[in-house]
Design an enzyme around this catalytic site. Structure first.
Site, short mmCIF file in Angstrom:
data_model
loop_
_atom_site.label_atom_id
_atom_site.label_comp_id
_atom_site.label_asym_id
_atom_site.label_seq_id
_atom_site.Cartn_x
_atom_site.Cartn_y
_atom_site.Cartn_z
N CYS A 244 1.18 -1.45 -0.16
CA CYS A 244 -0.05 -0.26 -0.18
C CYS A 244 0.55 1.00 0.14
O CYS A 244 2.04 1.32 0.75
CB CYS A 244 -0.76 -0.11 1.28
SG CYS A 244 -2.07 -0.94 1.66
N CYS B 253 -3.06 0.57 -3.09
CA CYS B 253 -4.04 1.09 -1.46
C CYS B 253 -3.50 2.03 -1.28
O CYS B 253 -2.30 2.16 -1.68
CB CYS B 253 -4.05 -0.65 -0.84
SG CYS B 253 -2.69 -1.28 -0.90
#
Ligand code: C8R
Length: 261
Positions: free
Chosen positions: A81, A162
């Site tokens: 992420c 993400c």
């Protein structure tokens, strides 16, 4: 030799398949899985065979997403992420930057991007060989082996993103956000708003050149409304300093590059 084909064989307008494609792609796959990302357990020979089966013995203007589906599944791997860097029309600068700033990942830092970067490939329906003479240019047909590949790899990369996603765009062209680019037509629409909460745009301008568009221009405003419409927060910064310092390596005397600006 195959570097100098009879003119009659040049059926397409684009460059032919890269010489030694198999050796290059296999070598890159081994380099990636042994050195770049050694935790990754992948069968490179199987990946090569699956890649080849997507387009070999097929009309290079009729490649479908189904053709590459088995490869996409085989080569998929997780992405951390907050590290994703997308780009459009800033290929060279974006990759120079990620090489220095090791905290960002572009598609070329994943197996699919790493293996195929800079290469050309296609086959033809009447043989089980690669076509080394010519391959369709994207203007001849959109569904050619490389265009479909980049489109699918880019979509998978966007779907996997993400946290915060960064994007480097080119403010020295008239439309930094082009809605027909892969970024504008594929990636923007496949970020998952449940996982991605912020898109940070960096609009970069050629050092010393005339800026053509910026964060306040209509092109970026269009992108902002698409992203906010998808419930992802949006921010934009012109000439992010850390990236500008990369541009300054080649232009140290330009005013924007002086220490006391
Ligand atoms: N991406 C798309 N295309 C890529 C690529 C990549 O990572 N890597 C290469 N070498 N290419 P552009 P865009 C090739 O017009 O269309 C991903 C392909 O031949 O400057 O907006 C990446 O994640 C392709 O046709 O940019 C990035 O965020 C051109 O370069 C966007 O998609 C596309 O170059 C960039 O795609």
């Amino acid at each position: 030799g195959r570097r100098d084909p009879p003119a009659v064989l040049l059926q397409w307008k684009g460059r032919g398949s890269t010489d030694n494609l198999k050796e290059i792609m296999l070598g890159r796959c081994f380099t990636y899985t042994e050195m770049v990302n050694p935790e990754l357990r992948k069968d490179c020979l199987k990946i090569w065979e699956t890649f080849k089966n997507a387009f070999i013995s097929k009309n290079p203007c009729n490649i479908t997403e189904q053709d590459y589906q088995p490869l996409m599944e085989l080569a998929a791997h997780p992405i951390l992420c907050n590290k994703t860097l997308l780009w459009s029309k800033t290929n060279e600068l974006a990759h120079k930057y990620t090489k220095v700033q090791g905290n960002f990942l572009t598609l070329e830092d994943t197996l699919l991007g790493y293996m195929a970067d800079g290469l050309t490939w296609c086959g033809n329906p009447s043989s089980s060989e690669m076509n080394y003479q010519s391959c369709p240019h994207w203007r001849e047909c959109a569904n050619n082996p490389s265009s479909v590949y980049w489109k699918m790899a880019s979509r998978a990369f966007a779907e996997a993103a993400c946290g915060v996603v960064h994007v480097m765009l080119n403010g020295s062209i008239s439309q930094p956000f082009g809605n027909s680019s892969i970024f504008g037509s594929v990636e923007v629409h496949h970020l998952n708003p449940k996982k991605v909460h912020l898109m940070k745009i960096w609009v970069m301008h050629n050092i010393g050149g005339q800026p053509s568009d910026s964060c306040s221009g209509s092109s970026i405003k269009e992108l902002k409304s698409i992203i906010e419409g998808r419930n992802i927060a949006f921010s934009c910064e012109d000439d992010h300093r850390a990236v500008q310092l990369i541009q300054c390596v080649g232009n140290p005397e330009e005013p924007a590059c002086r220490v006391c600006r």
